[in-house]
Design a protein around this motif. Structure first.
Motif, PDB file in Angstrom:
ATOM      1  N   ARG A   1       0.833  -1.205   0.000  1.00  0.00           N
ATOM      2  CA  ARG A   1       0.000   0.000   0.000  1.00  0.00           C
ATOM      3  C   ARG A   1       0.868   1.257   0.000  1.00  0.00           C
ATOM      4  O   ARG A   1       0.621   2.197  -0.764  1.00  0.00           O
ATOM      5  CB  ARG A   1      -0.938   0.000   1.204  1.00  0.00           C
ATOM      6  CG  ARG A   1      -1.800   1.251   1.263  1.00  0.00           C
ATOM      7  CD  ARG A   1      -2.844   1.176   2.349  1.00  0.00           C
ATOM      8  NE  ARG A   1      -3.840   0.150   2.051  1.00  0.00           N
ATOM      9  CZ  ARG A   1      -4.841  -0.165   2.873  1.00  0.00           C
ATOM     10  NH1 ARG A   1      -4.975   0.456   4.036  1.00  0.00           N
ATOM     11  NH2 ARG A   1      -5.720  -1.096   2.538  1.00  0.00           N
ATOM     12  N   ALA A   2       1.887   1.265   0.843  1.00  0.00           N
ATOM     13  CA  ALA A   2       2.788   2.421   0.895  1.00  0.00           C
ATOM     14  C   ALA A   2       3.442   2.636  -0.467  1.00  0.00           C
ATOM     15  O   ALA A   2       3.591   3.776  -0.932  1.00  0.00           O
ATOM     16  CB  ALA A   2       3.847   2.205   1.977  1.00  0.00           C
ATOM     17  N   SER A   3       3.811   1.539  -1.141  1.00  0.00           N
ATOM     18  CA  SER A   3       4.418   1.630  -2.471  1.00  0.00           C
ATOM     19  C   SER A   3       3.437   2.219  -3.477  1.00  0.00           C
ATOM     20  O   SER A   3       3.809   3.046  -4.328  1.00  0.00           O
ATOM     21  CB  SER A   3       4.862   0.247  -2.963  1.00  0.00           C
ATOM     22  OG  SER A   3       5.730  -0.372  -2.034  1.00  0.00           O
ATOM     23  N   GLN A   4       2.172   1.783  -3.400  1.00  0.00           N
ATOM     24  CA  GLN A   4       1.145   2.306  -4.310  1.00  0.00           C
ATOM     25  C   GLN A   4       0.934   3.805  -4.118  1.00  0.00           C
ATOM     26  O   GLN A   4       0.811   4.556  -5.085  1.00  0.00           O
ATOM     27  CB  GLN A   4      -0.183   1.556  -4.082  1.00  0.00           C
ATOM     28  CG  GLN A   4      -0.215   0.166  -4.671  1.00  0.00           C
ATOM     29  CD  GLN A   4      -0.003   0.183  -6.164  1.00  0.00           C
ATOM     30  OE1 GLN A   4      -0.694   0.885  -6.905  1.00  0.00           O
ATOM     31  NE2 GLN A   4       0.976  -0.563  -6.634  1.00  0.00           N
ATOM     32  N   VAL A   5       0.893   4.232  -2.863  1.00  0.00           N
ATOM     33  CA  VAL A   5       0.688   5.653  -2.588  1.00  0.00           C
ATOM     34  C   VAL A   5       1.921   6.446  -3.046  1.00  0.00           C
ATOM     35  O   VAL A   5       1.796   7.525  -3.641  1.00  0.00           O
ATOM     36  CB  VAL A   5       0.376   5.893  -1.095  1.00  0.00           C
ATOM     37  CG1 VAL A   5       0.254   7.390  -0.800  1.00  0.00           C
ATOM     38  CG2 VAL A   5      -0.911   5.173  -0.688  1.00  0.00           C
ATOM     39  N   ALA A   6       3.115   5.893  -2.827  1.00  0.00           N
ATOM     40  CA  ALA A   6       4.340   6.567  -3.274  1.00  0.00           C
ATOM     41  C   ALA A   6       4.353   6.718  -4.799  1.00  0.00           C
ATOM     42  O   ALA A   6       4.753   7.757  -5.324  1.00  0.00           O
ATOM     43  CB  ALA A   6       5.568   5.788  -2.803  1.00  0.00           C
ATOM     44  N   HIS A   7       3.902   5.673  -5.486  1.00  0.00           N
ATOM     45  CA  HIS A   7       3.823   5.740  -6.952  1.00  0.00           C
ATOM     46  C   HIS A   7       2.861   6.850  -7.386  1.00  0.00           C
ATOM     47  O   HIS A   7       3.166   7.634  -8.303  1.00  0.00           O
ATOM     48  CB  HIS A   7       3.370   4.384  -7.505  1.00  0.00           C
ATOM     49  CG  HIS A   7       3.156   4.394  -8.993  1.00  0.00           C
ATOM     50  ND1 HIS A   7       4.190   4.402  -9.893  1.00  0.00           N
ATOM     51  CD2 HIS A   7       2.009   4.426  -9.731  1.00  0.00           C
ATOM     52  CE1 HIS A   7       3.692   4.425 -11.131  1.00  0.00           C
ATOM     53  NE2 HIS A   7       2.384   4.439 -11.050  1.00  0.00           N
TER      54      HIS A   7
END
Lengths: 425, 47
Positions: free
Chosen positions: A200-206
């Motif tokens: 999830r953190a990766s998705q938001v960072a993207h």
């Protein structure tokens, strides 16, 4: 499974389904051979496979409050903006129409293992010969001071059960000004979906990198380190989200202040964020806890791993995220699906006076999207050991991706389509 | 799908001669008896 009986059943129930149209809510029987509580990855799979493996001879009633299945796996892509809720939603109509599962849209408010009954929120009770409980997780809102109220008001979300909070969290991110901070807190393991918070953190960072480049993602983890696919996540973050995503371990959230949108920690200093995503401590689903089946630390349900029968109550089988895990076993949708099949086979055998499979094997594959296209996986094989009465990972098997890659991005979405079909269609 | 084909593919995944992202890790967890059960089951299914 014999093909002919499958086809006959499909035709019979297919025409019935046509008559009742889209009304997938079944009648409430006084008695069912098998009652399944919860239509997620575990329960829906168990319901379907009990029908299939019994050549459609054993009647199954599935109690599920939601109108359709919304997948937790892939729901982080909705939060990242790459997929919609429709992409991750599957109706229950095929379980009823094609497989003859009696799907009752209700909520189980109580059960009596001695009388072998479950009671529905709407009032009636149903007797069973075998009960399968797959109630997922209960989020312990009271484990973090102030969270209950802040969540009820819609301000601080968990979005750890895919549904309305998934959409609401996406809307919070869209509404956030560029330059804002998104913070996600992670509870101590075990919790549902070990790599989920990092994905999830990766998705938001993207999303931030492309749409709100001055914004930041903070991961505040109660654990000592990333609990799943750690080296792969950390390498991708370092190579792609430097200056956007920051990981902090040993941050155990104990309170939230809704007025200032701040999290307080056991040891470290307070953290204020524009969008706060707080994952509290988790335990077995409410029905399992209130029925006294969560006999491990009052959080998880002990089971006989060969059949997934509760160690607390006869003829009650518990699967999915509610159970006390065997070593190295994750709380995942894939695992719940596999447990659903082992349990279905055991129940069909027991109700048919046949021996149960003495040494079942469970598989797990879990894909995480680190941006919109690239994926990393972890896989494991869990073999039941008859001497030690638990599952052990098979030596030499399992592993992770070598690096984030686009081929597995395709495979991951195919995995989702296939497991949704296996569970629900 | 013919049983012999599936048995061979699982063997190739297992010994690494067929490239894979995940299947080699899965195949290495299967005994010959389990490979036999799986492939017999899938071979019995009609399309």
């Amino acid at each position: 499974m014999q093909r002919r009986s499958f086809v006959q059943a499909s035709l019979a129930f297919g025409s019935l389904s046509a008559l009742v149209g889209c009304a997938s809510t079944g009648r409430i029987p006084q008695k069912a051979r098998v009652v399944v509580v919860g239509g997620g990855y575990g329960g829906a799979t168990a319901a379907k496979y009990i029908r299939m493996l019994s050549n459609y001879q054993i009647d199954v009633t599935l109690i599920e409050p939601n109108l359709a299945f919304v997948s937790c796996p892939m729901s982080n892509l909705v939060i990242g903006g790459g997929k919609t809720m429709a992409d991750i939603t599957t109706p229950y109509d095929h379980l009823s129409g094609k497989h003859g599962v009696n799907v009752v849209r209700d909520y189980v408010s109580g059960m009596d293992a001695a009388k072998k009954t479950v009671t529905l929120a709407s009032g009636p009770s149903i007797r069973y010969d075998k009960l399968v409980l797959s109630p997922g997780i209960d989020l312990m809102m009271n484990s973090i001071e102030g969270l209950q109220a802040a969540n009820a008001s819609g301000q601080i979300l968990h979005a750890w059960k895919a549904g309305i909070e998934t959409i609401a969290l996406r809307k919070q991110l869209e509404a956030m000004d560029d330059g804002g901070v998104f913070a996600i807190t992670i509870p101590e393991a075990p919790y549902r979906c070990p790599p989920g918070p990092y994905e999830r953190a990766s998705q938001v960072a993207h999303y931030f990198k492309h749409s709100k480049p001055k914004s930041k993602v903070l991961i505040l983890d109660a654990n000592l380190d990333v609990t799943s696919k750690g080296p792969l996540f950390k390498k991708f973050w370092a190579d792609n989200y430097k200056g956007i995503l920051e990981y902090r371990s040993q941050h155990k959230a104990v309170a939230v202040d809704a007025k200032t949108n701040t999290v307080k920690f056991e040891v470290q200093g307070d953290v204020k964020a524009d969008v706060l995503n707080v994952l509290p401590t988790m335990r077995a689903g409410t029905i399992a806890v209130q029925s006294g089946l969560a006999n491990a630390n009052a959080r998880w349900c002990g089971v006989n791993y060969q059949t997934f029968e509760s160690t607390q109550a006869k003829d009650v089988h518990i699967i999915g995220d509610s159970i006390l895990l065997a070593p190295a076993m994750p709380k995942s949708g894939h695992m719940a699906n596999a447990q659903g099949k082992v349990t279905a086979a055991a129940i069909v055998a027991q109700l048919s006076d046949m021996p149960v499979n003495p040494d079942p094997l469970l598989t797990n594959t879990c894909y995480s999207f680190v941006n919109d296209k690239l994926v990393i996986h972890v896989a494991s094989m869990h073999q039941y050991n008859t001497q030690e009465k638990t599952y052990k990972t098979v030596e030499g098997s399992g592993g992770v991706s070598t690096t984030a890659n686009a081929l597995e991005g395709i495979y991951a979405w195919n995995w989702a389509q296939n497991i949704w079909a296996d569970t629900l269609l | 799908m013919p049983k012999e084909y599936m048995v061979l593919q699982l063997k190739l995944f297992k010994d690494g001669s067929r490239p894979a992202t995940v299947m080699h890790q899965i195949a290495k967890g299967l005994t010959d008896a389990q490979v036999n059960s799986i492939t017999t089951y899938y071979a019995s299914l009609k399309r």
